[in-house]
Write a protein that holds these residues in place. Structure first.
Motif, short mmCIF file in Angstrom:
data_model
loop_
_atom_site.label_atom_id
_atom_site.label_comp_id
_atom_site.label_asym_id
_atom_site.label_seq_id
_atom_site.Cartn_x
_atom_site.Cartn_y
_atom_site.Cartn_z
N ALA A 16 2.81 11.15 0.00
CA ALA A 16 3.38 11.25 -1.35
C ALA A 16 4.14 9.99 -1.72
N MET A 17 4.91 9.45 -0.79
CA MET A 17 5.67 8.23 -1.06
C MET A 17 4.74 7.03 -1.22
N ALA A 18 3.69 6.98 -0.42
CA ALA A 18 2.71 5.89 -0.56
C ALA A 18 2.03 5.95 -1.92
N THR A 35 8.59 7.64 -11.56
CA THR A 35 7.78 8.54 -10.75
C THR A 35 8.54 9.80 -10.41
N PHE A 36 7.76 10.80 -9.97
CA PHE A 36 8.23 12.17 -9.81
C PHE A 36 7.49 12.72 -8.60
N VAL A 37 8.17 12.71 -7.46
CA VAL A 37 7.59 13.24 -6.22
C VAL A 37 7.92 14.73 -6.18
N GLU A 38 6.92 15.55 -6.43
CA GLU A 38 7.15 16.98 -6.62
C GLU A 38 7.38 17.72 -5.30
N ALA A 39 8.33 18.66 -5.38
CA ALA A 39 8.59 19.66 -4.34
C ALA A 39 8.97 19.09 -2.97
N PRO A 40 9.95 18.16 -2.91
CA PRO A 40 10.48 17.80 -1.59
C PRO A 40 11.14 19.02 -0.95
N ARG A 41 11.04 19.12 0.38
CA ARG A 41 11.44 20.34 1.07
C ARG A 41 12.81 20.26 1.73
N THR A 42 13.35 19.05 1.95
CA THR A 42 14.59 18.91 2.71
C THR A 42 15.53 17.95 1.99
N PRO A 43 16.84 18.03 2.27
CA PRO A 43 17.77 17.06 1.70
C PRO A 43 17.43 15.63 2.09
N ASP A 56 1.78 15.45 -6.30
CA ASP A 56 1.91 16.74 -5.63
C ASP A 56 1.44 16.67 -4.19
N ALA A 57 1.42 15.45 -3.63
CA ALA A 57 0.80 15.25 -2.32
C ALA A 57 1.61 15.82 -1.16
N ILE A 58 2.90 16.07 -1.34
CA ILE A 58 3.68 16.63 -0.23
C ILE A 58 3.03 17.91 0.28
N ALA A 59 2.64 18.78 -0.64
CA ALA A 59 2.08 20.08 -0.26
C ALA A 59 0.70 19.95 0.37
N VAL A 60 0.02 18.83 0.11
CA VAL A 60 -1.37 18.68 0.55
C VAL A 60 -1.46 17.78 1.78
N ASN A 61 -0.84 16.58 1.69
CA ASN A 61 -0.99 15.56 2.74
C ASN A 61 0.31 15.18 3.44
#
Length: 287
Positions: free
Chosen positions: A168-170, A183-191, A158-163
């Protein structure tokens, strides 16, 4: 074992065909999903919390309550069950017990996330994440604890929202090195972010939430990008809530179901879904 749910799930995610993955909050929803021809089921922690406790997805569900729901679903369906286990219900030692508990209950996969406790829905604000090194140890514990080597370890960040996206990718890369099968990178914001995620070294899951933070791209486009699974964790639950509000609102206002009967599953259909003829046959056999 050749056709076990666990092996079927591994084969499914290896295809990278953006298979649609609906969420179920209870055994009846799981039966509907299987009946409609889907290939796997996501046991949604948010959905179980909402329906069983009537409370929000903020880490209130216990592992024993979750395991009871998983066991009921395993009795009801034969599809692979990917179980949302939130943060694993504690530290790395707790995670090992969580894996053993849910695997015994009938899970085919466990999803662990790197949020601090108490966790929040992936599309809520106010989240925080634990250090990458701590999450790596949880993943190692999960991989060590499973009995069936085909049991799948799914790890979410869930690191996109935090860092931010790069962190998140790292983290996802570190989770893969620690033993994550998916893996599951939650809540990407753009295409652009959505397109970058499947370049990671293991199959990827994308979570689509109606009204959430992630753009709702077509399944065909996500397949082209290389996603393995496209999760609609609470679409069934949201539809059920809307249906209950519509029908019961009409009943309260009008005093009858005249005018909304077309929105109800028929009595015979409900009995078919819960396999009543099978139990009728058992009664006859043992009478």
């Amino acid at each position: 074992m050749s056709d076990s749910p666990n092996r079927r799930l591994r084969a499914l995610i290896a295809r990278k065909k953006a298979v649609l993955l609906p969420g179920a909050a209870n055994a009846l929803a799981a039966r509907v999903i299987e009946d409609l021809g889907f290939e796997a089921i996501y046991v949604t922690g948010a959905g179980v919390t909402n329906t069983f406790l009537g409370m929000p997805d903020i880490g209130l569900l216990t592992v024993t309550e979750l395991a009871d729901h998983v066991a009921a679903m395993r009795d009801a369906v034969s599809l692979p069950l990917i179980v949302d286990a939130d943060t694993g219900f504690g530290n790395a030692v707790n995670v090992g017990r969580t894996v053993r508990t849910l695997e015994r209950a009938g899970a085919s996969a466990i999803q662990l996330e790197d949020q601090d406790f108490p966790k929040r829905c992936g599309h809520f604000s106010g989240k925080s994440v634990i250090p990458t090194a701590e999450m790596v140890q949880k993943i190692r514990a999960a991989a060590d604890a499973r009995v069936d080597r085909d049991f799948v370890i799914v790890t979410r960040t869930d690191a996109i929202a935090v860092n931010g996206f790069e962190d998140a990718m790292a983290r996802a890369n570190a989770f893969i090195e620690a033993g994550a099968d998916m893996t599951f990178v939650e809540a990407p914001r753009t295409p652009e972010q959505i397109a970058a995620i499947p370049k990671l070294a293991v199959p990827q899951l994308l979570n689509i939430v109606a009204g959430g933070l992630t753009p709702m791209l077509p399944r065909a486009e996500l397949e082209t990008m290389g996603y393995a699974l496209v999760l609609y964790a609470n679409a069934a639950l949201q539809a059920a809530v809307a249906g209950m509000q519509t029908v019961l609102g009409h009943l309260k206002a009008e005093g009858s179901l005249d005018g909304v009967s077309d929105k109800l599953a028929g009595f015979a259909e409900r009995q078919r879904l819960v396999n009543k003829p099978h139990f009728d046959a058992l009664e006859k056999k043992y009478s």
